[in-house]
Enzyme design. Structure first.
Site, PDB file in Angstrom:
ATOM      1  N   SER A 130     -57.652 -22.372  30.489  1.00  0.00           N
ATOM      2  CA  SER A 130     -56.945 -23.531  29.945  1.00  0.00           C
ATOM      3  C   SER A 130     -55.461 -23.481  30.272  1.00  0.00           C
ATOM      4  O   SER A 130     -54.872 -22.412  30.365  1.00  0.00           O
ATOM      5  CB  SER A 130     -57.102 -23.593  28.431  1.00  0.00           C
ATOM      6  OG  SER A 130     -56.327 -24.660  27.917  1.00  0.00           O
ATOM      7  N   HIS A 187     -62.260 -25.023  22.225  1.00  0.00           N
ATOM      8  CA  HIS A 187     -60.842 -25.295  22.512  1.00  0.00           C
ATOM      9  C   HIS A 187     -60.658 -26.766  22.886  1.00  0.00           C
ATOM     10  O   HIS A 187     -59.764 -27.453  22.390  1.00  0.00           O
ATOM     11  CB  HIS A 187     -60.360 -24.388  23.657  1.00  0.00           C
ATOM     12  CG  HIS A 187     -59.039 -24.808  24.253  1.00  0.00           C
ATOM     13  ND1 HIS A 187     -58.917 -25.878  25.125  1.00  0.00           N
ATOM     14  CD2 HIS A 187     -57.780 -24.331  24.077  1.00  0.00           C
ATOM     15  CE1 HIS A 187     -57.661 -26.030  25.460  1.00  0.00           C
ATOM     16  NE2 HIS A 187     -56.943 -25.097  24.846  1.00  0.00           N
ATOM     17  N   ASN A 188     -61.519 -27.249  23.769  1.00  0.00           N
ATOM     18  CA  ASN A 188     -61.361 -28.622  24.224  1.00  0.00           C
ATOM     19  C   ASN A 188     -61.672 -29.636  23.115  1.00  0.00           C
ATOM     20  O   ASN A 188     -61.022 -30.677  23.035  1.00  0.00           O
ATOM     21  CB  ASN A 188     -62.243 -28.887  25.452  1.00  0.00           C
ATOM     22  CG  ASN A 188     -61.589 -28.375  26.712  1.00  0.00           C
ATOM     23  OD1 ASN A 188     -60.902 -27.368  26.681  1.00  0.00           O
ATOM     24  ND2 ASN A 188     -61.782 -29.047  27.826  1.00  0.00           N
ATOM     25  N   GLU A 191     -58.689 -29.689  21.213  1.00  0.00           N
ATOM     26  CA  GLU A 191     -57.692 -30.413  22.031  1.00  0.00           C
ATOM     27  C   GLU A 191     -57.844 -31.930  21.802  1.00  0.00           C
ATOM     28  O   GLU A 191     -56.860 -32.639  21.560  1.00  0.00           O
ATOM     29  CB  GLU A 191     -57.918 -30.045  23.504  1.00  0.00           C
ATOM     30  CG  GLU A 191     -57.104 -30.817  24.516  1.00  0.00           C
ATOM     31  CD  GLU A 191     -57.509 -30.434  25.959  1.00  0.00           C
ATOM     32  OE1 GLU A 191     -57.463 -29.235  26.291  1.00  0.00           O
ATOM     33  OE2 GLU A 191     -57.875 -31.338  26.740  1.00  0.00           O
TER      34      GLU A 191
HETATM   35  C1  6PG Z   1     -57.343 -27.319  29.570  1.00  0.00           C
HETATM   36  C2  6PG Z   1     -57.965 -28.685  29.510  1.00  0.00           C
HETATM   37  C3  6PG Z   1     -58.718 -29.045  30.731  1.00  0.00           C
HETATM   38  C4  6PG Z   1     -59.421 -30.387  30.610  1.00  0.00           C
HETATM   39  C5  6PG Z   1     -58.566 -31.531  30.898  1.00  0.00           C
HETATM   40  C6  6PG Z   1     -59.261 -32.870  30.884  1.00  0.00           C
HETATM   41  O1  6PG Z   1     -57.642 -26.571  28.649  1.00  0.00           O
HETATM   42  O2  6PG Z   1     -56.591 -27.028  30.491  1.00  0.00           O
HETATM   43  O3  6PG Z   1     -58.866 -28.705  28.423  1.00  0.00           O
HETATM   44  O4  6PG Z   1     -59.629 -28.022  30.962  1.00  0.00           O
HETATM   45  O5  6PG Z   1     -60.460 -30.435  31.505  1.00  0.00           O
HETATM   46  O6  6PG Z   1     -57.523 -31.545  29.978  1.00  0.00           O
HETATM   47  O7  6PG Z   1     -60.110 -33.045  29.820  1.00  0.00           O
HETATM   48  P1  6PG Z   1     -60.693 -34.493  29.506  1.00  0.00           P
HETATM   49  O8  6PG Z   1     -60.783 -35.235  30.804  1.00  0.00           O
HETATM   50  O9  6PG Z   1     -62.047 -34.294  28.926  1.00  0.00           O
HETATM   51  O10 6PG Z   1     -59.727 -35.123  28.582  1.00  0.00           O
END
Ligand code: 6PG
Length: 473
Positions: A130, A187-188, A191
């Site tokens: 990430s 994590h996502n 996010e």
């Molecule tokens: C990270 C992010 C990354 C993610 C993008 C797009 O931790 O660096 O989570 O891995 O893929 O931010 O995510 P979305 O297109 O689903 O918003």
């Protein structure tokens, strides 16, 4: 020619940045991309780092350029491309060589690939990475999954390229097989939720308080100096401060409100449902992205019902209320996220190290924030306790949950959608209520399906006298 320490396949933005990071930390790296021209252009533009980078034209050349036992990082799109790449590499590799998938894989795919590896294929590590482009180049957060002996073979490289929190590398082996990619999915999900909650308070300020983007930027900048300090608040302050060169308007005001997604937030929600783990703040965030994408329907909805009157009556909410509501929402969201990780740990036979997860998220990743250090401390005290009951966070909630209620209530009365904050509040109220309303659910289930219920005065598998009323008991 000296052989390279590690290989990397896939020189898209993330792969290219990761390769430069590895080279910069002193590790000779061999690279390969499906399009040879991309490989050579990358090597030529590497400047001072070029001597440590070996561009290769074929997979065979890549394998030959690596010091055995070999380790090759895949930075290709998640899904079929990873399987195709593993299939193409496997016949070229020796026993003991290792493939490392650093993409945003679904952890179930990583479990499958790890299983195949244990049946005689090359060794396999799945690492969640990430931090976006900047993180990949200068220090991402790395969540590893696989066997300890395989992790140990490359951990010196992963720790060298990872972000550091006061000198501690943000790179940790989370557990076997898909454990790293599972933690990355959570994590996502978080996010998505952090981003959504920021978007919600942004909406309250923009539509409820008629604040222009630069004023919102100043508020966010102030919050970034307090308990909400985080990368996402920081970049939200930055984006609201920027003016569009073409129109002279704040750039956020000319960005279409239709959010994209690659699906990792959705995976988190799906897994949480499988595990019966409530993560309503993340679910609301995924729902909000999906709803945002339905712009045509929203246009019809507004034409039919009219837009809700969104201005808040003067003086109903203060900026401090919004900050406190965000603090409460954030604590509740992370409490849910860590509880999901605990549930997965039990279900999948992992021993996911909760305090270490909070630590690995302190730097480099998209959700990095000062609160994560306090979370690491609270989780280390008692990893089995719900985070909202840890004294530090319970105190924060004591002082902030009324503001969350106030914000959600006034937003609702003014037609300002705050689904993630509202979901956090409803969950909080459920979690502080001993006597819930599920007695009604049990009565209904027993009435139509004779499912039985427990009595408050003891005993289970009782039935109500519904037969007299036409029920099935
Ligand atoms: C990270 C992010 C990354 C993610 C993008 C797009 O931790 O660096 O989570 O891995 O893929 O931010 O995510 P979305 O297109 O689903 O918003």
């Amino acid at each position: 020619m000296t052989q390279s320490e590690i290989g990397l396949i896939g020189l898209g933005t993330m792969g290219a940045m990761l390769a430069l990071n590895i080279a910069e930390k002193g590790f000779p790296i061999a690279v390969w991309n499906r399009t040879t021209e991309v490989t050579h252009r990358f090597a030529q533009s590497a400047g001072d780092l070029a001597p440590r980078i070996t561009p290769t034209d074929t997979l065979k050349d890549l394998v030959a350029a690596l010091k055995p036992p070999r380790a090759i990082i895949l930075m290709v799109p998640a899904g079929k491309a990873v399987d195709d790449q593993i299939a193409a590499l496997t016949p070229l590799l020796d026993a003991g060589d290792m493939i490392i998938d650093a993409g945003n894989a679904n952890f179930r795919d990583t479990n499958r690939r790890a299983k195949n590896a244990s049946h005689g294929g090359p060794r396999f590590l799945g690492i969640g990475v990430s931090g976006g482009e900047e993180g990949a180049r200068h220090g991402p957060s790395i969540m590893g999954g696989g066997r300890l002996e395989d992790w140990n073979r490359v951990s010196h490289i992963l720790e060298a390229i990872a972000a550091k929190y006061h000198g501690t590398p943000c790179a940790t082996l989370m557990g076997e097989a898909g454990a790293g990619h599972f933690v990355k999915a959570v994590h996502n999900g978080i996010e998505y939720a952090d981003m959504q909650m920021i978007a919600e308070v942004y909406g309250v300020m923009r539509d409820g308080m008629a604040m222009p983007a630069p004023a919102i930027s100043a508020v966010l900048e102030g919050w970034n100096k307090g308990p909400l300090q985080s990368y996402l608040i920081e970049i939200s302050a930055a984006v609201t401060a920027v003016t569009d060169a073409k129109t002279g308007q704040p750039i956020v005001d000319i960005i279409l409100d239709r959010a994209g997604q690659k699906g990792t937030g959705r995976w988190t929600v799906i897994e949480a449902q499988h595990l019966s783990a409530p993560i309503p703040v993340i679910e609301a965030a995924v729902m909000a992205r999906n709803t945002s994408a339905r712009l045509d329907e929203r246009i019809k909805g507004e034409a039919h019902f009219g837009a809700a009157p969104q201005a808040l009556p003067a003086g109903t909410l203060t900026i401090d209320d919004l900050e406190s509501a965000m603090i409460a929402g954030k604590i509740l969201c992370y409490a849910q996220g860590f509880a999901l990780i605990t549930a997965a740990s039990g279900e999948f036979g992992w021993s996911l190290p909760l305090p270490e997860i909070a630590k690995v998220w302190r730097e480099g990743c998209i959700i990095r924030s000062s609160m994560l250090n306090d979370m690491a401390t609270a989780l280390a005290e008692d990893p089995g306790r719900n985070l909202m009951l840890a004294p530090f966070f319970a105190d924060h909630l004591e002082t902030s949950h009324n503001a969350l209620r106030k914000v959600v209530a006034h937003a609702a009365l003014s037609g300002l959608p705050v689904p993630a904050l509202a979901a956090g509040l409803a969950w909080f109220d459920m979690m502080r209520t001993q006597r819930s309303t599920a007695n009604m659910i049990q009565a209904q289930r027993d009435f139509f399906g004779a499912h039985g219920f427990e009595r408050t005065d003891g005993g289970s598998d009782h039935h109500g006298p519904w037969a007299l009323q036409g029920g099935q008991a």
